[in-house]
Design a protein around this motif. Structure first.
Motif, PDB file in Angstrom:
ATOM      1  N   VAL A  75       0.828  -1.208   0.000  1.00  0.00           N
ATOM      2  CA  VAL A  75       0.000   0.000   0.000  1.00  0.00           C
ATOM      3  C   VAL A  75       0.864   1.260   0.000  1.00  0.00           C
ATOM      4  O   VAL A  75       2.071   1.199   0.245  1.00  0.00           O
ATOM      5  CB  VAL A  75      -0.961   0.040   1.223  1.00  0.00           C
ATOM      6  N   CYS A  76       0.222   2.374  -0.267  1.00  0.00           N
ATOM      7  CA  CYS A  76       0.957   3.612  -0.447  1.00  0.00           C
ATOM      8  C   CYS A  76       0.084   4.788  -0.029  1.00  0.00           C
ATOM      9  O   CYS A  76      -1.101   4.830  -0.354  1.00  0.00           O
ATOM     10  CB  CYS A  76       1.324   3.714  -1.929  1.00  0.00           C
ATOM     11  N   LEU A  77       0.674   5.725   0.716  1.00  0.00           N
ATOM     12  CA  LEU A  77      -0.029   6.971   1.018  1.00  0.00           C
ATOM     13  C   LEU A  77      -0.024   7.799  -0.266  1.00  0.00           C
ATOM     14  O   LEU A  77       1.018   7.938  -0.908  1.00  0.00           O
ATOM     15  CB  LEU A  77       0.690   7.727   2.130  1.00  0.00           C
ATOM     16  N   ARG A  78      -1.176   8.335  -0.640  1.00  0.00           N
ATOM     17  CA  ARG A  78      -1.282   8.969  -1.962  1.00  0.00           C
ATOM     18  C   ARG A  78      -0.249  10.082  -2.161  1.00  0.00           C
ATOM     19  O   ARG A  78      -0.136  10.983  -1.317  1.00  0.00           O
ATOM     20  CB  ARG A  78      -2.699   9.512  -2.169  1.00  0.00           C
ATOM     21  N   PRO A  79       0.477  10.041  -3.285  1.00  0.00           N
ATOM     22  CA  PRO A  79       1.444  11.106  -3.567  1.00  0.00           C
ATOM     23  C   PRO A  79       0.804  12.283  -4.288  1.00  0.00           C
ATOM     24  O   PRO A  79       1.399  13.360  -4.390  1.00  0.00           O
ATOM     25  CB  PRO A  79       2.468  10.430  -4.483  1.00  0.00           C
ATOM     26  N   GLU A  80      -0.407  12.086  -4.797  1.00  0.00           N
ATOM     27  CA  GLU A  80      -1.130  13.138  -5.524  1.00  0.00           C
ATOM     28  C   GLU A  80      -2.596  12.733  -5.548  1.00  0.00           C
ATOM     29  O   GLU A  80      -2.945  11.619  -5.131  1.00  0.00           O
ATOM     30  CB  GLU A  80      -0.545  13.322  -6.935  1.00  0.00           C
ATOM     31  N   GLY A  81      -3.471  13.624  -6.015  1.00  0.00           N
ATOM     32  CA  GLY A  81      -4.893  13.372  -5.850  1.00  0.00           C
ATOM     33  C   GLY A  81      -5.622  12.742  -7.024  1.00  0.00           C
ATOM     34  O   GLY A  81      -6.660  12.114  -6.856  1.00  0.00           O
ATOM     35  N   THR A  82      -5.068  12.902  -8.224  1.00  0.00           N
ATOM     36  CA  THR A  82      -5.822  12.494  -9.411  1.00  0.00           C
ATOM     37  C   THR A  82      -6.098  10.990  -9.465  1.00  0.00           C
ATOM     38  O   THR A  82      -7.225  10.567  -9.752  1.00  0.00           O
ATOM     39  CB  THR A  82      -5.076  12.938 -10.693  1.00  0.00           C
ATOM     40  N   ALA A  83      -5.086  10.181  -9.190  1.00  0.00           N
ATOM     41  CA  ALA A  83      -5.233   8.725  -9.348  1.00  0.00           C
ATOM     42  C   ALA A  83      -6.409   8.184  -8.533  1.00  0.00           C
ATOM     43  O   ALA A  83      -7.219   7.400  -9.041  1.00  0.00           O
ATOM     44  CB  ALA A  83      -3.943   8.020  -8.947  1.00  0.00           C
ATOM     45  N   GLY A  84      -6.520   8.613  -7.284  1.00  0.00           N
ATOM     46  CA  GLY A  84      -7.606   8.135  -6.431  1.00  0.00           C
ATOM     47  C   GLY A  84      -8.974   8.548  -6.948  1.00  0.00           C
ATOM     48  O   GLY A  84      -9.931   7.767  -6.890  1.00  0.00           O
TER      49      GLY A  84
END
Ligand SMILES: [Zn+2]
Ligand SMILES: [Zn+2]
Length: 404
Positions: A75-84
């Protein structure tokens, strides 16, 4: 004492007020443009970002805040908002609804595991918007107008940089042309650039190295190699911006760091935090939804780096607001609490001091909490079921029923 993790900081006092002012101002403007709030999880499967942000990017290569959870999930803490947001859009099957346009805004923390240094945090904040299902370049125009309106409202000066990254028809032949040029000048380029010729040649164009930029002056420009339809869109966008009185500069070296961008790319830069620093960036990503397993859906968005503009925001002076309430005698407290509750039900902000104090101390407390009204119950007032009220703005005093 336990401190916050390295590269992470608290937002409090003046900074939290600025954060809320920025996000509320931006959200209100996004609402006027028909965007609605979306909140996606901060934690996602690592492969979402690997696929969307691109394996060759610095983010995925070096900066992912990635770990294995107790269930063994990568898992990964989101590096940016678009993907989610794209993942949520596709997961809700909105991509299958023909002709539907979905417009979202979001804000919140993003994470990059990089060496903490001045101006670079491991947890930082962005405000962003994403628009799905609208392929017209008018939408590109609208997003740029919306972003300039947000910065205007925040009192931030900016310059708009504009480029087109072409489409699947005109980008590949341009890329080939560029790669062949890059091989010609390869020896003079920095290590990063040399590595990128193979992995992500377009990114070479925005190398911050001055000697690289000098060599790149002769590089072919994407704007000279756009296909007919990309060129028509780019001209249309520029004329709409001219028409709206929004100044811009075409910057052929403006390439977004992420692999899924196509068509319009834009960046808002400010000189107030160092030479031409980006304070927001965005563009089209018509291939991303498909990339992530959805039906082909055009998309465009932007994100504002909140920490970047934190100190630039012109905030209105905080006006005195609501009530400060106190007593001089302990037995008046229950009646005072009833009075406080009645004011809060009317929508007023109320701060209550529980400890009995003298009038002077209460007036000082009211001042400190920036209240408009200071209400105090002394012995005389309590006997008459009254409260002494001072309007700290109008400097007027009056008595009022404590039961009101
Ligand atoms: Zn094209
Ligand atoms: Zn370079």
């Amino acid at each position: 004492m336990i401190n916050a993790l390295r590269g992470m900081k608290d937002l409090m006092g003046e900074e939290s007020r600025r954060y809320r002012y920025i996000t509320e101002t931006a959200a209100e403007i996004a609402r006027r443009y028909g965007f609605e709030y979306i909140e996606t999880p901060i934690l996602e499967e690592t492969r979402l970002f690997k696929r969307s942000v691109g394996e060759s990017s610095d983010i995925v290569g070096k900066e992912m805040y990635q770990f294995t959870d107790k269930g063994g999930n990568d898992v990964c803490l989101r590096p940016e908002g678009t993907a989610g947001v794209v993942r949520a859009f596709t997961q809700a099957k909105l991509d299958r609804r023909q002709g539907l346009k979905s417009r979202f805004f979001y804000f919140g923390p993003m994470f990059r595991y990089e060496r903490p240094q001045k101006g670079r945090l491991r947890q930082f904040h962005q405000f962003g918007v994403e628009s799905f299902g609208e392929a017209s370049v008018e939408e590109d125009f609208t997003l740029i107008v919306m972003l300039s309106e947000i910065f205007d409202a925040l009192g931030i000066r900016y310059k708009v940089l504009l480029n087109s990254l072409g489409c699947s028809e005109c980008m590949p032949p341009y890329r080939e042309r560029l790669v062949s040029h890059l091989h010609d000048i390869e020896d003079g380029l920095c290590d990063d650039c040399r590595r990128r010729i193979a992995t992500n040649p377009i990114r070479v164009l925005d190398c911050k190295n001055e000697s690289c930029q000098e060599l790149l002056k002769e590089a072919p420009r994407i704007t000279h190699h756009l296909c007919e339809s990309c060129n028509a869109d780019f001209e249309r966008l520029k004329s709409l911006l001219d028409d709206a009185g929004i100044a811009y500069e075409v910057d052929p070296n403006l390439v977004r760091g992420l692999d899924y961008y196509s068509g319009t790319a834009f960046e808002f830069v400010s000189d107030e935090i160092g030479a031409q620093s980006a304070i927001a960036g965005g563009g089209r990503y018509d291939r991303l939804v498909e990339f992530l397993g959805g039906k082909p859906t055009p998309g465009i968005g932007f994100a504002i780096g909140i920490e970047r503009i934190m100190d630039l925001v012109q905030m209105p002076e905080p006006a005195r607001e609501g009530w400060y309430l106190g007593t001089m005698i302990p037995e008046a407290l229950p009646a005072l609490l009833r009075f406080a509750r009645a004011r809060r039900r009317e929508g007023e902000r109320v701060v209550v001091e529980y400890a009995p104090k003298g009038l002077k101390a209460h007036l000082k407390g009211a001042d400190r909490s920036n209240a408009r009204y200071c209400g105090v119950v002394g012995e005389d007032e309590y006997a008459r079921e009254e409260i002494w009220v001072k309007d700290l703005e109008a400097k007027e005093e009056q008595k009022r029923s404590l039961a009101s």
